[in-house]
Enzyme design. Structure first.
Site, short mmCIF file in Angstrom:
data_model
loop_
_atom_site.label_atom_id
_atom_site.label_comp_id
_atom_site.label_asym_id
_atom_site.label_seq_id
_atom_site.Cartn_x
_atom_site.Cartn_y
_atom_site.Cartn_z
N TYR A 118 -27.77 24.94 -15.98
CA TYR A 118 -27.22 25.92 -15.08
C TYR A 118 -25.67 26.02 -15.53
O TYR A 118 -25.24 27.14 -15.83
CB TYR A 118 -27.38 25.85 -13.75
CG TYR A 118 -26.59 26.91 -12.80
CD1 TYR A 118 -26.54 28.30 -13.03
CD2 TYR A 118 -25.61 26.33 -12.13
CE1 TYR A 118 -25.81 29.28 -12.39
CE2 TYR A 118 -24.83 27.01 -11.20
CZ TYR A 118 -24.78 28.50 -11.26
OH TYR A 118 -24.11 29.35 -10.68
N LYS A 131 -23.20 28.90 -17.48
CA LYS A 131 -22.32 29.72 -16.80
C LYS A 131 -20.99 29.37 -17.58
O LYS A 131 -20.12 30.22 -17.58
CB LYS A 131 -22.25 29.39 -15.47
CG LYS A 131 -23.41 29.83 -14.44
CD LYS A 131 -23.14 31.31 -14.46
CE LYS A 131 -22.21 32.02 -13.76
NZ LYS A 131 -22.44 33.36 -13.49
N ASP A 186 -17.76 27.06 -9.36
CA ASP A 186 -17.05 25.87 -9.88
C ASP A 186 -17.73 24.67 -10.43
O ASP A 186 -17.09 23.96 -10.87
CB ASP A 186 -16.72 25.38 -8.22
CG ASP A 186 -17.65 24.87 -7.40
OD1 ASP A 186 -19.05 25.25 -7.80
OD2 ASP A 186 -17.47 24.39 -6.26
N GLU A 187 -19.08 25.09 -10.52
CA GLU A 187 -19.98 23.92 -11.17
C GLU A 187 -19.35 23.80 -12.70
O GLU A 187 -19.81 22.63 -13.53
CB GLU A 187 -21.45 24.19 -11.17
CG GLU A 187 -21.82 24.27 -9.67
CD GLU A 187 -22.99 24.20 -9.41
OE1 GLU A 187 -23.93 23.52 -10.09
OE2 GLU A 187 -23.79 24.87 -8.19
P1 NAD Z 1 -29.33 34.83 -7.06
O1 NAD Z 1 -30.13 34.07 -7.93
O2 NAD Z 1 -29.58 35.02 -5.73
O3 NAD Z 1 -29.24 36.45 -7.49
C1 NAD Z 1 -29.16 36.85 -9.13
C2 NAD Z 1 -29.64 38.25 -9.36
O4 NAD Z 1 -29.68 38.67 -10.75
C3 NAD Z 1 -31.00 38.46 -8.85
O5 NAD Z 1 -31.16 39.73 -8.13
C4 NAD Z 1 -31.58 38.56 -10.21
O6 NAD Z 1 -32.85 39.55 -10.32
C5 NAD Z 1 -30.75 39.11 -11.09
N1 NAD Z 1 -30.86 39.01 -12.38
C6 NAD Z 1 -31.16 37.69 -13.04
N2 NAD Z 1 -31.42 37.96 -14.32
C7 NAD Z 1 -30.99 39.23 -14.69
C8 NAD Z 1 -30.71 40.05 -15.99
N3 NAD Z 1 -31.11 39.48 -16.93
N4 NAD Z 1 -30.41 41.38 -16.01
C9 NAD Z 1 -30.31 41.81 -14.50
N5 NAD Z 1 -30.24 40.99 -13.42
C10 NAD Z 1 -30.63 39.92 -13.35
O7 NAD Z 1 -27.64 34.28 -7.38
P2 NAD Z 1 -26.33 34.50 -6.64
O8 NAD Z 1 -26.60 33.19 -5.72
O9 NAD Z 1 -26.48 35.81 -5.79
O10 NAD Z 1 -25.47 34.40 -7.58
C11 NAD Z 1 -24.78 35.31 -8.12
C12 NAD Z 1 -23.68 34.99 -8.96
O11 NAD Z 1 -22.82 34.15 -8.37
C13 NAD Z 1 -24.17 33.97 -10.21
O12 NAD Z 1 -23.61 34.45 -11.44
C14 NAD Z 1 -23.87 32.80 -9.64
O13 NAD Z 1 -23.77 31.99 -10.89
C15 NAD Z 1 -22.56 32.90 -9.07
N6 NAD Z 1 -22.21 31.90 -8.02
C16 NAD Z 1 -23.29 31.55 -6.88
C17 NAD Z 1 -22.77 30.65 -6.13
C18 NAD Z 1 -23.76 30.22 -4.91
O14 NAD Z 1 -23.38 29.34 -4.18
N7 NAD Z 1 -25.09 30.99 -4.94
C19 NAD Z 1 -21.38 30.06 -6.22
C20 NAD Z 1 -20.57 30.49 -7.13
C21 NAD Z 1 -21.00 31.35 -8.13
P1 TYD Z 2 -28.03 23.86 -4.12
O1 TYD Z 2 -28.17 24.75 -2.90
O2 TYD Z 2 -29.35 23.77 -5.01
O3 TYD Z 2 -26.83 24.32 -4.59
P2 TYD Z 2 -26.02 23.38 -5.98
O4 TYD Z 2 -26.70 22.42 -6.68
O5 TYD Z 2 -25.71 24.60 -6.77
O6 TYD Z 2 -24.71 23.01 -5.51
O7 TYD Z 2 -27.85 22.34 -3.67
C1 TYD Z 2 -26.85 21.98 -2.82
C2 TYD Z 2 -26.72 20.27 -2.61
O8 TYD Z 2 -27.89 19.93 -1.89
C3 TYD Z 2 -26.94 19.74 -3.65
O9 TYD Z 2 -26.13 18.65 -3.74
C4 TYD Z 2 -28.28 19.64 -3.97
C5 TYD Z 2 -28.81 18.98 -2.51
N1 TYD Z 2 -30.22 19.52 -2.35
C6 TYD Z 2 -30.99 18.80 -1.55
O10 TYD Z 2 -30.59 17.64 -1.04
N2 TYD Z 2 -32.44 19.00 -1.12
C7 TYD Z 2 -32.94 20.05 -1.39
O11 TYD Z 2 -34.02 20.47 -1.25
C8 TYD Z 2 -31.95 21.26 -2.27
C9 TYD Z 2 -32.43 22.41 -2.83
C10 TYD Z 2 -30.54 20.65 -2.54
#
Ligand code: NAD
Ligand code: TYD
Length: 350
Positions: A158, A162, A133-134
């Site tokens: 980031y 995306k 959603d970012e």
């Molecule tokens: P993460 O950072 O935990 O995992 C990313 C994975 O991708 C890792 O296993 C890493 O080794 C692999 N990777 C990185 N670069 C690579 C490459 N060039 N080739 C192959 N593998 C590679 O991330 P996540 O939190 O699991 O997020 C997964 C996806 O979901 C991402 O695309 C992220 O943008 C999206 N997303 C995340 C969130 C969240 O809250 N974490 C929310 C919405 C969408």
């Molecule tokens: P994060 O988990 O990094 O996700 P995103 O930036 O993708 O939303 O952060 C979630 C929220 O928490 C964001 O507003 C930043 C805040 N945050 C802190 O206040 N302290 C921290 O140490 C971290 C990692 C995040």
């Protein structure tokens, strides 16, 4: 079979584990194993012949071509990405390389593969791109939640990377007819999340008696979704989503960061009381993140009404489950909070 990229990371691993718990269709998992990728996340599949991990880069065209040709997956689900906003501020290059160039290379490999399929297999094939959603930017307190038609306005390296990848996916559908689907999800939490993100970082710090660093005034809002509900949403979009469409996924759970941290402290006070007093005593307000988005909120009506998806967890039940998981997986946490992770904390939170 399906090809999952980034399936050793937080959401990808949860997706693969859920997939194989609910289906017998095999998973080929392509992951570069960056700092965020972790074989331990997939330990439960060590003896499972339906899963195979290939260590490699989505940007490695020769490797992806060979995998597609050999295994002929009926779908590709792209989780692979650099995913942490703070790291993108310190070093954006890896975000451009993987999220933009890597997605481009993957799309090109998939396009070539798809062009060579029989018409029936072409019709069945899907490329599902997992996004965030970012990409929509930041909301004021009184603005309506992000819908699929909200204009893109990414603010961090980031989210900009995306957003670029989402545009490429969209263009590969409109120009080349590639059968794509895109999901844009709100903040996830749950088992196997790397402790650089808010919830696991706060849990790890609280349990080791370290300060809980809240950025700025702690009033920034995120819309939280339990990772298993995200995995279920992706499965549903893969199954029934309309080609070329995007689907927002979210749990209607807007919370300020301070509410989240208070909630975690209160849960730990109940489940693992500290003789020195409430974990809230560890909260510290620290310098804000540059360009820190104020509020995210997802309007998930499209996936709810069109595809009948709804989250199974409320924020409270998901958080309870997550805290219990971290408390019972101390070894998992210990193994990833050594070495490079400590260097990150030292640099970022100095
Ligand atoms: P993460 O950072 O935990 O995992 C990313 C994975 O991708 C890792 O296993 C890493 O080794 C692999 N990777 C990185 N670069 C690579 C490459 N060039 N080739 C192959 N593998 C590679 O991330 P996540 O939190 O699991 O997020 C997964 C996806 O979901 C991402 O695309 C992220 O943008 C999206 N997303 C995340 C969130 C969240 O809250 N974490 C929310 C919405 C969408
Ligand atoms: P994060 O988990 O990094 O996700 P995103 O930036 O993708 O939303 O952060 C979630 C929220 O928490 C964001 O507003 C930043 C805040 N945050 C802190 O206040 N302290 C921290 O140490 C971290 C990692 C995040």
């Amino acid at each position: 079979m399906i090809l999952v990229t980034g399936g050793a990371g937080f959401i990808g691993a949860n997706f693969v584990l859920d997939w194989l718990a609910t289906s017998d269709e095999a998973v080929l998992n392509l992951d570069k194993l960056t700092y965020a990728g972790n074989r331990d996340n997939l330990a439960a599949l060590a003896q499972d012949s339906r899963h195979r991990l290939v260590v490699g880069d989505i940007g490695d065209r020769a490797l992806v071509d060979a995998l597609l040709q050999t295994h002929r997956p009926r779908a590709v689900i792209n989780f692979a990405a650099e995913s942490h906003v703070d790291r993108s501020i310190h070093g954006p290059a890896a975000f451009i390389d993987t999220n933009i160039v890597g997605t481009f290379q993957l799309l090109e490999a998939v396009r070539q593969h798809w062009n060579g399929l029989e018409p029936e297999d072409q019709q069945r094939f899907r490329f599902l791109h997992v996004s965030t959603d970012e990409v929509y930017g930041s909301l004021a307190a009184n603005e309506p939640a992000f819908s699929e038609t909200t204009a893109y306005a990414p603010n961090s390296p980031y989210s900009a990377s995306k957003a670029a990848s989402d545009h490429l996916v969209r263009a590969w559908h409109h120009t080349y007819g590639l059968p794509v689907l895109t999901t844009n999800c709100s903040n996830n939490y749950g088992p196997f999340q790397f402790p650089e993100k808010l919830i696991p970082l706060m849990l790890h710090h609280a349990l080791t008696g370290k300060p809980l660093p809240v950025y700025g005034d702690g009033a920034n809002i995120r819309d939280w979704l339990y990772v298993g509900d995200h995995a279920a949403g992706i499965r549903r979009v893969l199954e029934a989503g309309r080609l070329g469409e995007t689907y927002n996924i979210g749990g209607d759970s807007e919370r300020t960061n301070l509410q989240v941290v208070h909630g975690l402290c209160d849960m730990l006070d109940r489940l693992r009381p500290d003789p020195q007093g409430s974990y809230r005593r560890l909260i510290r307000f620290v310098s804000d993140r540059p360009g820190h988005d104020r509020r995210y909120a997802i309007d998930a009506r499209k996936i709810r009404t069109e595809l009948g998806w709804a989250p199974a967890h409320s924020f409270e039940s998901g958080l309870e489950h997550t805290v219990a998981w971290y408390l019972s997986h101390a070894t998992w946490v210990e193994r990833i909070t050594s070495g490079a992770y400590r260097d990150w904390l030292a640099t970022h939170y100095q």
